[in-house]
Design a protein around this motif. Structure first.
Motif, mmCIF file in Angstrom:
data_model
loop_
_atom_site.group_PDB
_atom_site.id
_atom_site.type_symbol
_atom_site.label_atom_id
_atom_site.label_comp_id
_atom_site.label_asym_id
_atom_site.label_seq_id
_atom_site.Cartn_x
_atom_site.Cartn_y
_atom_site.Cartn_z
ATOM 1 N N ASN A 184 0.873 -1.177 0.000
ATOM 2 C CA ASN A 184 0.000 0.000 0.000
ATOM 3 C C ASN A 184 0.914 1.233 0.000
ATOM 4 O O ASN A 184 2.141 1.104 -0.055
ATOM 5 C CB ASN A 184 -1.002 -0.034 1.157
ATOM 6 C CG ASN A 184 -0.343 0.090 2.528
ATOM 7 O OD1 ASN A 184 0.843 0.414 2.640
ATOM 8 N ND2 ASN A 184 -1.098 -0.173 3.574
ATOM 9 N N THR A 220 -1.378 -0.438 -4.019
ATOM 10 C CA THR A 220 -2.806 -0.173 -3.767
ATOM 11 C C THR A 220 -2.959 1.257 -3.251
ATOM 12 O O THR A 220 -2.149 1.746 -2.462
ATOM 13 C CB THR A 220 -3.411 -1.184 -2.768
ATOM 14 O OG1 THR A 220 -2.777 -1.035 -1.494
ATOM 15 C CG2 THR A 220 -3.266 -2.611 -3.262
ATOM 16 N N GLY A 222 -6.027 2.755 -1.989
ATOM 17 C CA GLY A 222 -7.304 2.980 -1.309
ATOM 18 C C GLY A 222 -8.428 3.234 -2.309
ATOM 19 O O GLY A 222 -8.574 2.489 -3.297
ATOM 20 N N GLY A 225 -7.942 3.064 -6.155
ATOM 21 C CA GLY A 225 -7.661 1.840 -6.915
ATOM 22 C C GLY A 225 -6.234 1.376 -6.742
ATOM 23 O O GLY A 225 -5.761 1.252 -5.619
ATOM 24 N N ASN A 276 -9.457 -5.163 -7.596
ATOM 25 C CA ASN A 276 -10.207 -3.994 -7.112
ATOM 26 C C ASN A 276 -11.662 -4.371 -6.817
ATOM 27 O O ASN A 276 -12.235 -3.922 -5.818
ATOM 28 C CB ASN A 276 -10.218 -2.881 -8.168
ATOM 29 C CG ASN A 276 -8.964 -2.014 -8.141
ATOM 30 O OD1 ASN A 276 -8.287 -1.910 -7.121
ATOM 31 N ND2 ASN A 276 -8.664 -1.384 -9.262
#
Ligand code: ADP
Length: 302
Positions: A184, A220, A222, A225, A276
């Protein structure tokens, strides 16, 4: 062909309270619940719910919590033949939620997650070598176990996917064995030292990981996408707009969706779209393991 998930298996104990206790103080809380968790187990349940044969390679303790955790995996369709019973406690997290302020206090006892040895994982993967095509792992088990699983899997021509969560520093020598790394934004920044504050910086950080030898980076983002960086592609794949109920486990659902899509030979852009959609459906429901089925994901995409 199957997916093997090498990783953590936890039980999360949640209790709600109007205020946190002081040292030596007892307060009476309100609701209590136990939820199965651990990034490894969440991702394995995600893959199995999407209809793919999934083996969990992990460890539980020799306590009744361990039995509950294995039963939960099996009930969700995960193969538990390679879940090892260690002579210590199962991995648990105690989570105190403050109903007034929304803050929480958490203590994790990794227990059996720390007992997952490189040798055990290597033996398991060797026994599964003619079934498993993709190995998915995270950073909630000892790093030497993570490294061994990635190296052994790559040497057996499996596809290796690493979700570097929670953020930990990695040895540069491991990157060349990783096909797809999926951080992330926070993890991407910590792994690369690049300040991640724009789309351009996401690609710049991604290219740093490519320089270390990773084949593809999927970051990623949030509600935005995910971003794909490969030697020949820079792309943003938009998230599906949904009503957010609980984002716990969104990253784990994304990992499951991505692994299943790659197992089924989708190209990387299609696979990220599928991931997603899997994550979007998960966040419309409470709980880290409330993972969608394949037909739910296909309905959302179509
Ligand atoms: P983590 O939960 O691991 O920090 P992210 O917050 O980046 O990871 O979320 C993982 C994935 O979950 C995203 O790439 C996206 O697909 C999906 N997602 C997260 N938040 C939303 C949202 N608000 N709406 C739609 N999808 C979301």
């Amino acid at each position: 062909m199957a997916i093997a998930v090498v990783g953590s298996i936890h039980a999360d104990f949640y209790v709600k309270t109007k205020r946190f206790p002081q040292p030596d103080e007892t307060v009476i809380g309100s609701d209590f619940a136990i939820f199965p968790g651990g990034k490894g187990a969440n991702q394995a349940v995600g893959c199995a719910r999407l209809g793919v044969e999934t083996y969990m390679i992990g460890a539980i303790g020799n306590d009744y919590i361990g039995s509950l955790l294995v039963e939960n995996l099996a009930r969700n369709g995960v193969r538990v033949d390679y879940v090892y019973k260690a002579s210590c406690n199962s991995g648990v997290a105690f989570i105190i939620l403050n109903e007034e302020t929304g803050e929480n206090m958490i203590i994790v006892s990794p227990g059996a997650d720390n007992a997952l040895t490189p040798e055990y994982v290597e033996n398991s993967l060797r026994q599964l070598s003619n079934k498993v095509k993709i190995v998915l792992t995270q950073l909630e088990t000892p790093l030497e176990t993570v490294y061994r699983s990635i190296e052994v899997a790559k040497k057996m021509n499996m596809i290796t996917i690493l979700n570097p969560a929670p953020a930990r520093e990695l040895d540069n020598s491991i990157y060349k064995f990783i096909d797809v790394i999926v951080p992330n934004r926070v993890e991407l920044q910590q792994l690369t030292g690049v300040e991640v504050n724009s789309i351009e910086s996401v690609f710049k950080a991604g290219e740093k990981l490519l320089d270390h030898g990773v084949k593809a980076v999927v970051a990623t983002l949030g509600s935005k996408g995910a971003a794909i960086t490969t030697p020949w592609l820079r792309a943003i794949v938009k998230a599906f707009p949904v009503q957010v109920v609980d984002t716990t486990g969104a990253g784990d659902a994304f990992m499951a969706g991505l692994a299943v899509a790659l197992l089924q030979n989708m190209d990387i852009v299609e696979a990220v779209k599928f991931a997603n959609a899997t994550a979007a459906l998960k966040i419309t429901r409470m709980g880290a393991q409330s993972m969608p089925t394949r037909s739910e994901v296909e309905n959302l995409i179509s």
